[in-house]
Scaffold this motif. Structure first.
Motif, PDB file in Angstrom:
ATOM      1  N   ASP A   8      13.243  -2.098   3.079  1.00 17.58           N
ATOM      2  CA  ASP A   8      13.352  -0.993   2.114  1.00 17.58           C
ATOM      3  C   ASP A   8      14.700  -0.265   2.203  1.00 17.58           C
ATOM      4  N   HIS A  10      16.733  -0.020  -0.330  1.00 18.54           N
ATOM      5  CA  HIS A  10      16.718   0.780  -1.563  1.00 18.54           C
ATOM      6  C   HIS A  10      18.098   1.287  -1.993  1.00 18.54           C
ATOM      7  N   ASP A  34      12.826  -5.048  -1.033  1.00 21.48           N
ATOM      8  CA  ASP A  34      13.296  -3.795  -1.649  1.00 21.48           C
ATOM      9  C   ASP A  34      14.711  -3.443  -1.183  1.00 21.48           C
ATOM     10  N   HIS A  61      10.466  -3.616  -5.951  1.00 23.13           N
ATOM     11  CA  HIS A  61      11.612  -3.049  -6.677  1.00 23.13           C
ATOM     12  C   HIS A  61      12.659  -4.122  -7.006  1.00 23.13           C
ATOM     13  N   HIS A 113       6.848  -8.428   1.993  1.00 19.14           N
ATOM     14  CA  HIS A 113       7.169  -7.041   1.682  1.00 19.14           C
ATOM     15  C   HIS A 113       5.927  -6.141   1.791  1.00 19.14           C
ATOM     16  N   HIS A 146       7.355  -1.773   2.575  1.00 20.13           N
ATOM     17  CA  HIS A 146       6.664  -1.243   1.392  1.00 20.13           C
ATOM     18  C   HIS A 146       6.156   0.189   1.524  1.00 20.13           C
ATOM     19  N   HIS A 148       7.234   2.372   3.823  1.00 21.13           N
ATOM     20  CA  HIS A 148       8.350   3.174   4.345  1.00 21.13           C
ATOM     21  C   HIS A 148       7.941   3.999   5.572  1.00 21.13           C
TER      22      HIS A 148
HETATM   23 ZN    ZN Z   1      10.188   0.283  -1.013  1.00 20.81          ZN
END
Ligand code: ZN
Length: 242
Positions: A8, A10, A34, A61, A113, A146, A148
């Motif tokens: 993640d 991001h 992600d 994402h 994920h 996923h 976090h």
């Molecule tokens: Zn995420």
């Protein structure tokens, strides 16, 4: 053998760089998806992960940024971020994302994920979900992202109960007792009340997984998000880790 476990990211390049600076250099990297979404550096983060030659799976994402998911499945702020990310991605970035698998098996570990049962969407937040997912694993252990939130779920000896163990820095988790589903937390958007970037080091010789936290320049990331008109809620949350 040691591995650097990331999830993640991001599109938060400054958090990713802080993690790479903090972690021992040269370790093989496993990335749990992600890479993009929410943050202001999507192409830069993809290039960085690509350059690390990470073994990487795809996240929801990443799928959304490729147009593989209906954006109406996301909340309004996430939708705006998805649409912005879609407009930024270069052909090379898209190609990288398109080649990411849903799951990878690396020795005794499955990498996904969300969950082994539902790699894109399922959140493993509580023991009953974790317990159901052990039945969908062909390996002893699993690494997920996923949510976090850095956490581990351990299937204890009799195979009936699942224990929750929070991953905290300075306290390595032992891999030796029962099967595990572990989440290293999020590099680029932590949600456990600690705004520092989160990652983990897996040490197969010691049979441990240890979570690490590292500060980064949150304000510069936030300024860039504001400059691009990304949703204020997602700017603010980086200060607090929610
Ligand atoms: Zn995420």
């Amino acid at each position: 053998m040691r591995y650097l476990i990331l999830s993640d990211i991001h599109s938060n390049l400054l958090a990713l760089e802080a993690v790479l600076e903090d972690a021992p250099s040269g370790l093989p990297v496993w990335c749990l998806g992600d890479i993009v979404g929410y943050g202001p550096y999507p192409n830069e983060c993809i290039q960085r992960v690509c350059g690390l030659e990470a073994a990487c799976v795809v996240g929801n994402h990443d799928w959304a940024a490729m147009g593989k998911l209906d954006v109406r499945d996301f909340n309004l702020d996430a939708q705006r971020s998805v649409l912005w990310t879609q407009r930024q991605l270069t052909p090379a970035s898209l190609e990288y994302l398109e080649h990411l698998p849903l799951r990878l098996i690396e020795g005794a570990f499955t990498l996904v994920h969300g969950s082994p049962r539902e790699p894109i969407w399922e959140y493993i937040l509580y023991p009953p979900t974790a317990r159901a997912n052990f039945e969908h694993l062909s390996t002893d252990h699993c690494l997920v992202g996923h949510t976090h939130v850095p956490v581990a779920f351990r299937l204890v000896e009799d195979g009936q109960a699942v224990e929750t163990e929070h991953l905290v820095e300075g306290t390595p988790l032992s891999l030796g007792r029962g099967r595990l589903i572990c989440n290293p937390g999020s590099v680029g958007q932590p949600r456990d009340g600690d705004p520092r970037a989160s990652y983990a080091i897996l040490d197969l010789e010691e049979a441990t997984l240890e979570c690490h936290r590292v500060t980064y320049d949150v304000a510069t990331v936030q300024e860039r998000m504001e400059r691009f008109g990304l949703p204020q809620r997602n700017v603010t949350r980086l200060s607090y880790g929610w």
